[in-house]
Motif scaffolding. Structure first.
Motif, PDB file in Angstrom:
ATOM      1  N   LYS A  44       0.824  -1.207   0.000  1.00  0.00           N
ATOM      2  CA  LYS A  44       0.000   0.000   0.000  1.00  0.00           C
ATOM      3  C   LYS A  44       0.862   1.262   0.000  1.00  0.00           C
ATOM      4  CE  LYS A  44      -3.741   2.259   2.560  1.00  0.00           C
ATOM      5  NZ  LYS A  44      -4.641   2.179   3.746  1.00  0.00           N
ATOM      6  N   SER A  47       2.388   1.801  -3.448  1.00  0.00           N
ATOM      7  CA  SER A  47       1.357   2.285  -4.368  1.00  0.00           C
ATOM      8  C   SER A  47       1.062   3.759  -4.123  1.00  0.00           C
ATOM      9  CB  SER A  47       0.068   1.467  -4.204  1.00  0.00           C
ATOM     10  OG  SER A  47       0.280   0.114  -4.529  1.00  0.00           O
ATOM     11  N   LEU A  48       1.016   4.140  -2.849  1.00  0.00           N
ATOM     12  CA  LEU A  48       0.796   5.539  -2.498  1.00  0.00           C
ATOM     13  C   LEU A  48       1.954   6.400  -2.981  1.00  0.00           C
ATOM     14  CD1 LEU A  48      -1.099   7.470  -0.936  1.00  0.00           C
ATOM     15  CD2 LEU A  48       0.293   7.034   1.086  1.00  0.00           C
ATOM     16  N   GLU A  51       1.662   6.895  -6.664  1.00  0.00           N
ATOM     17  CA  GLU A  51       0.533   7.756  -6.988  1.00  0.00           C
ATOM     18  C   GLU A  51       0.831   9.217  -6.700  1.00  0.00           C
ATOM     19  OE1 GLU A  51      -3.957   8.613  -5.256  1.00  0.00           O
ATOM     20  OE2 GLU A  51      -3.007   6.679  -4.896  1.00  0.00           O
ATOM     21  N   LYS A  52       1.509   9.493  -5.578  1.00  0.00           N
ATOM     22  CA  LYS A  52       1.720  10.868  -5.150  1.00  0.00           C
ATOM     23  C   LYS A  52       3.160  11.339  -5.287  1.00  0.00           C
ATOM     24  CE  LYS A  52      -2.025  10.683  -1.759  1.00  0.00           C
ATOM     25  NZ  LYS A  52      -2.904  11.636  -2.451  1.00  0.00           N
ATOM     26  N   TRP A 188       9.119   8.570  -1.445  1.00  0.00           N
ATOM     27  CA  TRP A 188       7.888   9.331  -1.252  1.00  0.00           C
ATOM     28  C   TRP A 188       7.791   9.890   0.164  1.00  0.00           C
ATOM     29  CZ3 TRP A 188       3.610   8.418   1.978  1.00  0.00           C
ATOM     30  CH2 TRP A 188       2.615   9.395   1.855  1.00  0.00           C
TER      31      TRP A 188
END
Length: 206
Positions: A44, A47-48, A51-52, A188
């Motif tokens: 997760k 993936s975050l 995405e960001k 990230w």
């Protein structure tokens, strides 16, 4: 011990796929996240990060901080972020991995594929930072610079001891993919902390 065992038995029935429970005399209950739960959390987080990780905010910040010198106190954090970005670009250029969505975090025995203490240390730092981000009710109580520095130090130790190219890529491609996933997640989290918590530039290269 009797009460602790009763509580532990209930926890095992309700959350056996999430926690491992151990009773320590005189009645301490130790909870350890199961590898299956950690793998789901890492998936997760990656993936975050994808995405960001490259939002429109990045271009605004580059323009805003273009003429600003890198902060001396934050430089280790900014350097770690830039190193993550460099490694991610190299992975993309060499097309080493198809997608982070299929990272094989677990082996056939449902254990995390990590085989070096530095990998666990980096994951632990990521967990600690994300806990602070999710659970802190007040900004005043969190020392974000210290937390980001600890994460950047854990990443440097990880990268010094855990490579993804050479022999690792050839003999243990799954381990190489797992390590790549840790890099994506770290990039990230460092970017978010630099920009949103420390109001600093998160450089993609130095």
């Amino acid at each position: 011990m009797e009460i602790a065992n009763a509580i532990a038995s209930h926890l095992l029935i309700e959350t056996s796929d999430v926690f491992r429970v151990k009773i320590i005399p005189p009645g301490w209950i130790h909870l350890e996240l199961a590898h299956l739960a950690l793998a789901a959390w890492l998936k997760k987080l990656v993936s975050l990060g994808e995405e960001k990780g490259g939002t429109n905010k990045e271009s605004v910040l580059v323009s805003e901080y273009r003429d600003v010198q890198l902060s001396s106190s934050l430089f280790p954090i900014q350097y770690a972020h830039a190193r993550c970005c460099s490694l991610m670009r190299l992975v993309q250029q060499e097309e080493l991995f198809i997608s982070t969505n299929v990272i094989p975090w677990l082996d056939t025995q449902q254990k995390l594929r990590f085989n070096h203490p530095a990998e666990f240390r980096l994951m632990n730092e990521l967990v600690k930072v994300m806990d602070e981000l999710e659970c802190s009710s007040t900004e005043a109580g969190v020392k974000w610079e210290k937390a980001a520095l600890s994460l950047s130090q854990a990443f440097e130790s990880f990268w010094c001891n855990c490579r993804i190219w050479g022999e690792v890529k050839t003999t243990s491609p799954e381990l190489a993919q797992v390590r790549h996933g840790l890099i994506v997640a770290t990039q990230w989290v460092l970017k978010f902390m630099l920009e949103d918590k420390l109001s600093a530039f998160a450089p993609s290269e130095l």
